[in-house]
Design an enzyme around this catalytic site. Structure first.
Site, mmCIF file in Angstrom:
data_model
loop_
_atom_site.group_PDB
_atom_site.id
_atom_site.type_symbol
_atom_site.label_atom_id
_atom_site.label_comp_id
_atom_site.label_asym_id
_atom_site.label_seq_id
_atom_site.Cartn_x
_atom_site.Cartn_y
_atom_site.Cartn_z
ATOM 1 N N LYS A 1 -3.367 51.930 -1.737
ATOM 2 C CA LYS A 1 -2.861 50.567 -1.540
ATOM 3 C C LYS A 1 -1.524 50.603 -0.810
ATOM 4 O O LYS A 1 -1.290 49.838 0.120
ATOM 5 C CB LYS A 1 -2.691 49.863 -2.898
ATOM 6 C CG LYS A 1 -4.008 49.409 -3.502
ATOM 7 C CD LYS A 1 -3.859 48.910 -4.933
ATOM 8 C CE LYS A 1 -5.239 48.609 -5.521
ATOM 9 N NZ LYS A 1 -5.243 48.313 -6.935
ATOM 10 N N GLN B 1 -1.707 47.530 -11.902
ATOM 11 C CA GLN B 1 -2.944 48.314 -11.835
ATOM 12 C C GLN B 1 -3.597 48.401 -13.220
ATOM 13 O O GLN B 1 -2.944 48.727 -14.210
ATOM 14 C CB GLN B 1 -2.627 49.725 -11.291
ATOM 15 C CG GLN B 1 -3.824 50.616 -11.092
ATOM 16 C CD GLN B 1 -4.756 50.144 -9.979
ATOM 17 O OE1 GLN B 1 -4.334 49.490 -9.039
ATOM 18 N NE2 GLN B 1 -6.019 50.478 -10.084
ATOM 19 N N ASP C 1 -4.268 39.558 -7.256
ATOM 20 C CA ASP C 1 -5.566 39.932 -7.823
ATOM 21 C C ASP C 1 -6.451 38.711 -8.073
ATOM 22 O O ASP C 1 -7.663 38.854 -8.269
ATOM 23 C CB ASP C 1 -5.360 40.622 -9.185
ATOM 24 C CG ASP C 1 -5.330 42.132 -9.074
ATOM 25 O OD1 ASP C 1 -6.076 42.682 -8.246
ATOM 26 O OD2 ASP C 1 -4.570 42.755 -9.837
HETATM 27 N N1 GUN Z 1 -8.234 48.615 -11.226
HETATM 28 C C1 GUN Z 1 -9.427 48.748 -10.610
HETATM 29 N N2 GUN Z 1 -9.650 47.702 -9.769
HETATM 30 C C2 GUN Z 1 -8.571 46.902 -9.858
HETATM 31 C C3 GUN Z 1 -8.195 45.668 -9.231
HETATM 32 O O1 GUN Z 1 -8.923 45.090 -8.410
HETATM 33 N N3 GUN Z 1 -6.989 45.162 -9.581
HETATM 34 C C4 GUN Z 1 -6.173 45.757 -10.498
HETATM 35 N N4 GUN Z 1 -5.013 45.172 -10.786
HETATM 36 N N5 GUN Z 1 -6.492 46.907 -11.099
HETATM 37 C C5 GUN Z 1 -7.675 47.462 -10.775
#
Ligand code: GUN
Length: 281
Positions: A52, A96, A119
């Site tokens: 990311k 996360q 998100d």
């Molecule tokens: N962990 C796995 N996929 C995601 C996601 O799309 N957002 C977040 N915040 N954590 C994740």
């Protein structure tokens, strides 16, 4: 059969976003910023967060990662989120998941200001999406939606079957396809005749976390099949769709890896830019 190339689609989206960031910089003399909070040292989360950060920097976003040990107290995280909510240089905040057990996921999600919720997990954004209003949309279903639209721009009246009812994928996917005038059926582990439901579908989105659940004879010709699954098995990473079998029937199919995955991060960058744009006057 069309093999839907998520890597290429994500690259194209990132190129568009790069141009957009550069235009925003010229207009506002600042760039959108993404801050990711990572708690603990789980390997998959570390990899996701590194990707990311790398992608955010590539398109010209300001990108920060704040790391905490597994033992971090919930209050410390909530206080940091409050601080980031007030920070003008932060357009988007992502915590996360999964979180350590002693931290309440719902509290964390609700602490993020809805305007910075990249998100799309905050109840305000979930509600806005389901009401058809402007909102952040969870990155994975947004990526699936963009891939489907690439294959079939007009989804009017199509029958979509979603396998899996999660807040992360199945439910938001349903809202996105409803907005496009699809007739949507959400199926799940208690659905009586999953095969029968899938055989009715023009579009199948499999997001259930069961390796190779969707079989070749569950899919009629001309169906677009989107595989959200990432399952570790003895033979390596496989999706929720039996790829070899389904590729013989489907009109279009996403591979795993290289399908939905690359689009998810590109959509996170898109959401960060959209959050920035909504707050500029
Ligand atoms: N962990 C796995 N996929 C995601 C996601 O799309 N957002 C977040 N915040 N954590 C994740």
């Amino acid at each position: 059969m069309i093999l839907i190339d998520g890597k290429k689609a994500a690259e194209e989206l990132r190129e568009e976003l790069k141009k957009e960031v550069s235009d925003l910089k010229a207009k506002y003399n600042k760039v959108p910023g993404l801050t990711v909070i990572l708690i603990g040292d789980m390997a998959p989360s570390q990899i996701y967060v590194r990707n990311k950060e790398k992608s955010a920097k590539e398109v010209g976003l300001k990108s920060d990662v704040i790391r905490y040990p597994d033992s971090a107290e919930e209050k410390v995280i909530l206080d940091k989120i409050k601080e980031l909510n007030l920070d003008d240089t932060v357009s988007g905040i992502l915590v996360q998941l999964p979180l350590p057990k002693h931290i309440n996921k719902q509290k964390v999600i609700e602490a993020i200001h809805p305007s910075k919720d990249v998100d799309g997990f905050h109840p305000m954004n979930v509600g806005n999406l389901s009401s058809g209003y402007e909102s952040s949309v969870p990155c994975t279903p947004l990526g699936c939606y963009l891939l489907i639209k690439k294959v079939e721009p007009n989804l009017n009246g199509k029958k979509a079957v979603i396998v899996g009812r999660s807040n992360l994928n199945g439910k938001p996917m349903t809202q996105l396809l409803l907005k496009e005038n699809c007739t949507v059926t959400i199926t799940h582990s208690r659905t009586k005749d999953l095969k029968g439901e899938c055989l009715e579908a023009d579009i199948i989105v499999a997001a259930v976390g069961i390796p190779e659940l969707v079989k070749g004879d569950w899919v009629k010709k001309d169906t677009i099949v989107i595989d959200v699954g990432i399952n570790k098995t003895d033979k390596g990473i496989v999706g929720d769709v039996a790829f070899d079998e389904v590729s013989k029937n489907a009109k279009a199919l996403t591979p795993v890896p290289g399908g939905v995955g690359p689009m998810t991060i590109a959509c996170l960058l898109k959401n960060t830019i959209d959050c920035f744009k909504r707050t500029q006057v």
